[in-house]
Write a protein that holds these residues in place. Sequence first.
Motif, short mmCIF file in Angstrom:
data_model
loop_
_atom_site.label_atom_id
_atom_site.label_comp_id
_atom_site.label_asym_id
_atom_site.label_seq_id
_atom_site.Cartn_x
_atom_site.Cartn_y
_atom_site.Cartn_z
N ALA A 54 0.85 -1.18 0.00
CA ALA A 54 0.00 0.00 0.00
C ALA A 54 0.89 1.23 0.00
CB ALA A 54 -0.92 0.00 1.22
N ILE A 55 0.33 2.38 -0.36
CA ILE A 55 1.07 3.63 -0.27
C ILE A 55 1.24 3.98 1.21
CG2 ILE A 55 1.07 6.10 -0.77
CD1 ILE A 55 -0.61 5.50 -3.24
N VAL A 56 2.45 4.31 1.61
CA VAL A 56 2.72 4.62 3.01
C VAL A 56 3.09 6.10 3.14
CG1 VAL A 56 5.16 3.97 2.82
CG2 VAL A 56 4.05 3.97 5.07
N THR A 57 2.68 6.71 4.23
CA THR A 57 3.10 8.08 4.54
C THR A 57 3.93 8.05 5.82
OG1 THR A 57 1.17 8.64 5.91
CG2 THR A 57 0.95 8.94 3.55
N ASN A 58 4.98 8.87 5.86
CA ASN A 58 5.86 8.94 7.04
C ASN A 58 6.28 7.54 7.50
OD1 ASN A 58 6.01 11.90 7.83
ND2 ASN A 58 3.79 11.61 7.70
N SER A 59 6.83 6.80 6.61
CA SER A 59 7.13 5.39 6.83
C SER A 59 7.96 5.15 8.10
CB SER A 59 7.90 4.84 5.63
OG SER A 59 8.28 3.50 5.85
N GLY A 60 7.42 4.26 8.96
CA GLY A 60 8.15 3.81 10.13
C GLY A 60 8.20 4.77 11.29
N ASN A 61 7.54 5.92 11.19
CA ASN A 61 7.60 6.92 12.25
C ASN A 61 6.30 6.92 13.06
OD1 ASN A 61 10.13 8.90 11.94
ND2 ASN A 61 9.48 8.19 9.91
N GLU A 62 6.35 6.41 14.29
CA GLU A 62 5.17 6.39 15.15
C GLU A 62 4.70 7.80 15.49
OE1 GLU A 62 3.29 4.03 16.02
OE2 GLU A 62 4.42 2.17 15.81
N SER A 63 5.65 8.73 15.66
CA SER A 63 5.32 10.11 16.01
C SER A 63 6.09 11.05 15.11
CB SER A 63 5.64 10.38 17.48
OG SER A 63 4.92 9.53 18.34
N PRO A 64 5.71 11.12 13.82
CA PRO A 64 6.46 11.97 12.90
C PRO A 64 6.29 13.44 13.24
CG PRO A 64 4.47 11.15 11.87
CD PRO A 64 4.60 10.43 13.18
N THR A 65 7.29 14.24 12.88
CA THR A 65 7.20 15.68 13.03
C THR A 65 6.99 16.29 11.66
OG1 THR A 65 9.60 15.87 12.86
CG2 THR A 65 8.66 15.70 15.08
N GLY A 66 6.30 17.42 11.61
CA GLY A 66 6.03 18.05 10.33
C GLY A 66 4.96 17.30 9.56
#
Length: 370
Positions: free
Chosen positions: A275-287
């Motif tokens: 599937a298309i992923v956003t902010n891959s692998g980041n539980e708490s992404p910034t920005g």
Amino acid sequence: MNSITAVTDPANPKILEAYGSAGDQLKFDSVYHANHITAQVPHYTGMARGQTVRMTWENPRHIYHSEVVTVGTPGAIDIPIPRIEVIDAIGHTVKVYYTVRTAPGTAPIPSRTLLLHIDPYEFDLLAPTLSTDQITLSVRYVGMVRGYTVRIRATGKTTWESDEREVQTGVTPTFTLPSNWIAENRGIDTRINYSVYKSGSGQRFMFSKVLRVRVGEAIPEPILFENFDGQPHSSIVAGQSLHIASMTITLTSGPNTSGIQTYGGPIAGMLAGPAIVTNSGNESPTGQQQITLNLKSPYSRVRFAYTYQLRAAEIYFSDTAGNVGQRNLPADASNGHKWIDYSAPTGRKITTIQIVSRDWSYLDYFQFWV
């Protein structure tokens, strides 16, 4: 006589049945037997006799507008929100706001928005699905196991309730709409959902989200499906693109990576395999990331699943002339899963989709209509 009193920055509405220090949480069990809940327009600055107000209840699946109410003696105004609209938003965050018109023909003035979080059930009870011939209803949600029963309710001009079925692990219950109910409700906008009950528990029924359909109206089949099966694992950074048969995927801006990846926590019917992923692998992404999907053909309607969405997100649909519409997804404390379904205005076709995401989320099960 209509007022032309200046109205500036109307305060957000209140939900009288809500709880929490900010009045922004609602437990459905507390209004289980009610016909409606009450959204209250406050005595906002500039309120005057003759103005009109209308409440909007916007959940990720459906937008409900109340009747227009004329202001009499200035003061708080109570506006009912039907119970079925509350049921359709269980487990999600709803944007509640009202608009004010100071006189006929003037532009509506929006209030501040209340983000109302409705407590989730044990299960995320997705709406039932209806076959293209509008005869067979199917029920499917994550966690279907023995020990529960399910029953369908279809409401239009008349109401039909199915028999009660025992849930069988791994089996999708199906129900046949009676021919007389279909005939009685032809051309009518109907609402269909189901209830789930834990056998012998004495607990209250849980209610699914709502399928809204006009009986007798043809349901066209999507011309193309894209669930990314067979696509290799890939990772892109800002400025890079992936080219597949149905679309070009570009990480337009933002930190972290995107791409096509497989998540270890699939959601049946919404997220499975690549599937298309956003902010891959980041539980708490910034920005935030902006991902652009350039479709290889123009389409009148697009539908896809958006899973693991905790923070607010925005989705913009465009054609060659510019923006044709958008979906704003409020922050969702349940880290919820939802369907995004958008139809372009008459005469327009969707060629580009932009997703602004602030989470490690997934987009899957795309469907396209000409």
